[in-house]
Write a protein that holds these residues in place. Structure first.
Motif, mmCIF file in Angstrom:
data_model
loop_
_atom_site.group_PDB
_atom_site.id
_atom_site.type_symbol
_atom_site.label_atom_id
_atom_site.label_comp_id
_atom_site.label_asym_id
_atom_site.label_seq_id
_atom_site.Cartn_x
_atom_site.Cartn_y
_atom_site.Cartn_z
ATOM 1 N N ILE A 11 3.168 3.351 -16.589
ATOM 2 C CA ILE A 11 3.760 4.698 -16.597
ATOM 3 C C ILE A 11 5.100 4.668 -17.319
ATOM 4 O O ILE A 11 5.407 5.542 -18.132
ATOM 5 N N GLU A 12 5.896 3.629 -17.053
ATOM 6 C CA GLU A 12 7.190 3.501 -17.728
ATOM 7 C C GLU A 12 7.002 3.373 -19.236
ATOM 8 O O GLU A 12 7.735 3.996 -20.022
ATOM 9 N N LEU A 13 6.029 2.578 -19.644
ATOM 10 C CA LEU A 13 5.756 2.414 -21.076
ATOM 11 C C LEU A 13 5.328 3.737 -21.704
ATOM 12 O O LEU A 13 5.759 4.088 -22.809
ATOM 13 N N ARG A 14 4.486 4.477 -21.005
ATOM 14 C CA ARG A 14 4.044 5.776 -21.515
ATOM 15 C C ARG A 14 5.221 6.755 -21.622
ATOM 16 O O ARG A 14 5.327 7.505 -22.587
ATOM 17 N N ILE A 15 6.087 6.735 -20.615
ATOM 18 C CA ILE A 15 7.253 7.623 -20.635
ATOM 19 C C ILE A 15 8.160 7.277 -21.809
ATOM 20 O O ILE A 15 8.638 8.163 -22.530
ATOM 21 N N LYS A 16 8.390 5.968 -22.012
ATOM 22 C CA LYS A 16 9.224 5.551 -23.150
ATOM 23 C C LYS A 16 8.583 5.972 -24.470
ATOM 24 O O LYS A 16 9.279 6.437 -25.374
ATOM 25 N N ALA A 17 7.277 5.807 -24.558
ATOM 26 C CA ALA A 17 6.575 6.210 -25.786
ATOM 27 C C ALA A 17 6.698 7.720 -26.001
ATOM 28 O O ALA A 17 6.931 8.181 -27.129
ATOM 29 N N LEU A 18 6.559 8.476 -24.934
ATOM 30 C CA LEU A 18 6.696 9.926 -25.037
ATOM 31 C C LEU A 18 8.119 10.331 -25.416
ATOM 32 O O LEU A 18 8.323 11.248 -26.216
ATOM 33 N N MET A 19 9.095 9.637 -24.863
ATOM 34 C CA MET A 19 10.485 9.940 -25.207
ATOM 35 C C MET A 19 10.763 9.629 -26.678
ATOM 36 O O MET A 19 11.437 10.403 -27.375
ATOM 37 N N ASP A 20 10.228 8.503 -27.153
ATOM 38 C CA ASP A 20 10.383 8.156 -28.576
ATOM 39 C C ASP A 20 9.713 9.198 -29.462
ATOM 40 O O ASP A 20 10.275 9.620 -30.477
ATOM 41 N N GLU A 21 8.528 9.609 -29.071
ATOM 42 C CA GLU A 21 7.801 10.627 -29.838
ATOM 43 C C GLU A 21 8.568 11.951 -29.822
ATOM 44 O O GLU A 21 8.658 12.643 -30.834
ATOM 45 N N ASN A 22 9.145 12.283 -28.678
ATOM 46 C CA ASN A 22 9.938 13.504 -28.558
ATOM 47 C C ASN A 22 11.140 13.459 -29.498
ATOM 48 O O ASN A 22 11.424 14.436 -30.202
ATOM 49 N N ARG A 23 11.868 12.350 -29.533
ATOM 50 C CA ARG A 23 13.012 12.193 -30.430
ATOM 51 C C ARG A 23 12.584 12.329 -31.886
ATOM 52 O O ARG A 23 13.240 12.992 -32.683
ATOM 53 N N ARG A 24 11.476 11.674 -32.215
ATOM 54 C CA ARG A 24 10.977 11.735 -33.593
ATOM 55 C C ARG A 24 10.632 13.177 -33.981
ATOM 56 O O ARG A 24 10.993 13.651 -35.053
ATOM 57 N N LEU A 25 9.963 13.880 -33.074
ATOM 58 C CA LEU A 25 9.586 15.264 -33.351
ATOM 59 C C LEU A 25 10.810 16.176 -33.452
ATOM 60 O O LEU A 25 10.840 17.085 -34.292
ATOM 61 N N GLN A 26 11.815 15.915 -32.637
ATOM 62 C CA GLN A 26 13.038 16.710 -32.729
ATOM 63 C C GLN A 26 13.733 16.491 -34.072
ATOM 64 O O GLN A 26 14.207 17.443 -34.692
ATOM 65 N N MET A 27 13.776 15.238 -34.516
ATOM 66 C CA MET A 27 14.386 14.947 -35.815
ATOM 67 C C MET A 27 13.583 15.600 -36.943
ATOM 68 O O MET A 27 14.150 16.150 -37.894
ATOM 69 N N GLU A 28 12.291 15.574 -36.821
ATOM 70 C CA GLU A 28 11.426 16.207 -37.813
ATOM 71 C C GLU A 28 11.651 17.723 -37.829
ATOM 72 O O GLU A 28 11.703 18.337 -38.898
ATOM 73 N N ALA A 29 11.827 18.303 -36.652
ATOM 74 C CA ALA A 29 12.074 19.740 -36.566
ATOM 75 C C ALA A 29 13.408 20.098 -37.230
ATOM 76 O O ALA A 29 13.514 21.113 -37.932
ATOM 77 N N VAL A 30 14.415 19.270 -37.027
ATOM 78 C CA VAL A 30 15.718 19.502 -37.657
ATOM 79 C C VAL A 30 15.588 19.421 -39.179
ATOM 80 O O VAL A 30 16.121 20.264 -39.903
ATOM 81 N N ARG A 32 12.926 19.923 -40.977
ATOM 82 C CA ARG A 32 12.162 21.078 -41.464
ATOM 83 C C ARG A 32 13.000 22.345 -41.448
ATOM 84 O O ARG A 32 12.888 23.188 -42.328
ATOM 85 N N GLN A 33 13.864 22.488 -40.445
ATOM 86 C CA GLN A 33 14.742 23.657 -40.397
ATOM 87 C C GLN A 33 15.705 23.651 -41.576
ATOM 88 O O GLN A 33 15.999 24.696 -42.153
ATOM 89 N N LYS A 34 16.181 22.457 -41.953
ATOM 90 C CA LYS A 34 17.050 22.352 -43.129
ATOM 91 C C LYS A 34 16.307 22.796 -44.383
ATOM 92 O O LYS A 34 16.866 23.506 -45.232
#
Length: 95
Positions: A11-30, A32-34
Motif C-alpha cells: 500500500i505504501e509503494l502504491r501511495i508513493k507511486a500515486l504521489m509521484d504520478e500526481n506530481r508528474r501530472l501537475q507539472m504537465e498541467a503547468v 500545458r497551461q503555459k
C-alpha cells in the motif's frame, strides 16, 4: 502478521507511486497551461493584425474611390455625407 506487513508495504509503494504520478501530472498541467497562455497571446496578436489590416483596407478603398474609382464611389459619398451630417450636428450643439 507478516502478511499484514507485506500488505502495508504494498500500500505504501502504491501511495508513493500515486504521489509521484500526481506530481508528474501537475507539472504537465503547468506546462500545458503555459502553452495555452502563449497560444492565446499569439491569437490576440493575430486578431490585432487582422483589425489593423481591415482598417488599412478601408482607408485604401476610400482613397481609391477618391482617386476616381467607380467601385467605391457610392460608399465614399455615403460616408462623406454621414461625416458632414455629424459635423453639422456638432456645429448645432456648439451654437
Amino acid at each position: 502478521m507478516s502478511k499484514l506487513l507485506n500488505q502495508i508495504d504494498q500500500i505504501e509503494l502504491r501511495i508513493k507511486a500515486l504521489m509521484d504520478e500526481n506530481r508528474r501530472l501537475q507539472m504537465e498541467a503547468v506546462d500545458r497551461q503555459k502553452v495555452i497562455d502563449s497560444l492565446e497571446k499569439e491569437i490576440e496578436e493575430a486578431q490585432e493584425t487582422i483589425r489593423s489590416g481591415a482598417e488599412s483596407m478601408i482607408a485604401l478603398k476610400t482613397a481609391n474611390a477618391m482617386l476616381g474609382s467607380d467601385d467605391y464611389k457610392t460608399k465614399t459619398k455615403l460616408k462623406i455625407n454621414a461625416l458632414v451630417k455629424e459635423i453639422d450636428q456638432c456645429i448645432a450643439q456648439l451654437a
